[in-house]
Design a protein around this motif. Structure first.
Motif, PDB file in Angstrom:
ATOM      1  N   GLU A  42       1.765  -3.820   2.588  1.00 21.99           N
ATOM      2  CA  GLU A  42       1.539  -3.760   1.142  1.00 21.99           C
ATOM      3  C   GLU A  42       0.051  -3.840   0.820  1.00 21.99           C
ATOM      4  OE1 GLU A  42       3.171  -5.544  -3.073  1.00 21.99           O
ATOM      5  OE2 GLU A  42       3.752  -6.529  -1.203  1.00 21.99           O
ATOM      6  N   SER A  45      -1.412  -0.525   1.648  1.00 22.88           N
ATOM      7  CA  SER A  45      -1.027   0.521   0.694  1.00 22.88           C
ATOM      8  C   SER A  45      -1.889   0.490  -0.558  1.00 22.88           C
ATOM      9  CB  SER A  45       0.452   0.365   0.315  1.00 22.88           C
ATOM     10  OG  SER A  45       0.668  -0.763  -0.522  1.00 22.88           O
ATOM     11  N   LYS A  46      -2.378  -0.684  -0.928  1.00 22.56           N
ATOM     12  CA  LYS A  46      -3.186  -0.822  -2.142  1.00 22.56           C
ATOM     13  C   LYS A  46      -4.622  -0.331  -1.967  1.00 22.56           C
ATOM     14  CE  LYS A  46      -0.411  -4.647  -3.932  1.00 22.56           C
ATOM     15  NZ  LYS A  46      -0.360  -6.094  -4.272  1.00 22.56           N
ATOM     16  N   GLU A  71       6.607  -0.257  -0.956  1.00 22.07           N
ATOM     17  CA  GLU A  71       5.170  -0.520  -1.034  1.00 22.07           C
ATOM     18  C   GLU A  71       4.371   0.779  -0.995  1.00 22.07           C
ATOM     19  OE1 GLU A  71       7.003  -4.002   1.306  1.00 22.07           O
ATOM     20  OE2 GLU A  71       7.295  -1.850   1.118  1.00 22.07           O
ATOM     21  N   ARG A  74       5.271   2.995  -4.285  1.00 23.37           N
ATOM     22  CA  ARG A  74       4.754   2.390  -5.510  1.00 23.37           C
ATOM     23  C   ARG A  74       3.234   2.410  -5.574  1.00 23.37           C
ATOM     24  NH1 ARG A  74       7.305  -2.070  -4.904  1.00 23.37           N
ATOM     25  NH2 ARG A  74       5.663  -3.215  -3.793  1.00 23.37           N
ATOM     26  N   ASN A  75       2.577   2.224  -4.447  1.00 24.14           N
ATOM     27  CA  ASN A  75       1.127   1.984  -4.464  1.00 24.14           C
ATOM     28  C   ASN A  75       0.270   3.166  -4.035  1.00 24.14           C
ATOM     29  OD1 ASN A  75       1.487  -0.734  -5.265  1.00 24.14           O
ATOM     30  ND2 ASN A  75       1.848  -1.353  -3.148  1.00 24.14           N
ATOM     31  N   THR A  77      -0.663   6.390  -4.750  1.00 23.67           N
ATOM     32  CA  THR A  77      -0.510   7.366  -5.839  1.00 23.67           C
ATOM     33  C   THR A  77      -1.781   8.149  -6.128  1.00 23.67           C
ATOM     34  OG1 THR A  77      -1.065   5.637  -7.457  1.00 23.67           O
ATOM     35  CG2 THR A  77       1.278   5.975  -6.957  1.00 23.67           C
ATOM     36  N   LEU A 186      -7.219  -8.719  -4.178  1.00 24.93           N
ATOM     37  CA  LEU A 186      -6.259  -8.234  -3.183  1.00 24.93           C
ATOM     38  C   LEU A 186      -6.176  -9.192  -2.005  1.00 24.93           C
ATOM     39  CD1 LEU A 186      -4.477  -5.969  -1.869  1.00 24.93           C
ATOM     40  CD2 LEU A 186      -6.614  -5.037  -0.959  1.00 24.93           C
TER      41      LEU A 186
END
Length: 216
Positions: A42, A45-46, A71, A74-75, A77, A186
């Protein structure tokens, strides 16, 4: 030592590659605890939105592979492109053309599994002249020996092995900047859980190591 190991990982020169983060394969990973693995994924992914890094998402959804981790869906993108394939390596002609179009030479890669698809994709990227940074704690294997052999081969081939925290802090560079402050947020969210879990700070000022038991 690979020259890439001495280069600072700069966001403007880098892209992300996410390899096979699908629910049908996560049962392969037992060289890292499941909760720690998903926490690390996660955080990784951010990076896509935080550092504005173009991203290639390798893999596909079907009855065998399942679905992409939430994860990832959603992240990831920002300027992301999915690349299904039938080969072990995800460095297909389509992915190669996309990567060339980004005009960046640093590839930050992680995925399932470290000793198979992530390994083979990384080797193909190295053969094509890219600087490859393999994020080992967002990857994994079903065998400590297989994982160790994969890491050895990657290093022998010129890849740089890193952790997600190392990459985040290096790309953030200065924690006084807006980007650095966002990176710190983060890290605050994901780093404790990926190392020793939540801790109760018992020091008088709320900072530092807890007092010895005989002094509490």
């Amino acid at each position: 030592m690979s020259p890439a190991a001495l280069q600072r990982i700069a966001p403007e020169e880098s892209v992300l590659v996410y390899v096979d983060y699908v629910t049908g394969l996560d049962n392969l990973i037992n060289t890292i605890p499941p909760r720690q693995f998903r926490n690390n994924v996660e955080a990784f992914s951010k990076f896509n939105v935080l550092f504005k890094l173009p991203a290639a998402v390798l893999g596909e959804e079907n009855d065998y592979y399942g679905t992409f981790f939430p994860e990832i869906s959603r992240n990831v993108t920002y300027q992301s492109q999915r690349f299904p394939r039938t080969s072990v390596s995800g460095y297909t002609p389509e992915m190669a053309a996309w990567l060339k179009g980004q005009g960046r030479r640093n590839v930050i890669i992680g995925g399932i599994s470290l000793d198979n698809c992530t390994l083979e994709t990384s080797l193909d990227l190295l053969r094509d002249g890219y600087n490859v940074y393999v994020v080992v704690d967002v990857s994994g294997s079903n065998s400590p020996m297989a994982e160790a052999m994969a890491v050895n081969r990657l290093r022998d081939a010129g890849a740089v092995t890193v952790t997600w925290l190392n990459v985040a802090t290096e790309m953030a560079d200065d924690f006084a900047t807006p980007l650095g402050k966002a990176a710190m947020a983060l890290i605050a969210q994901h780093w404790p859980a990926s190392t020793i879990g939540r801790v109760q700070d018992l020091t008088p000022d709320g900072h530092g190591w807890p007092l010895p038991e005989d002094m509490r």
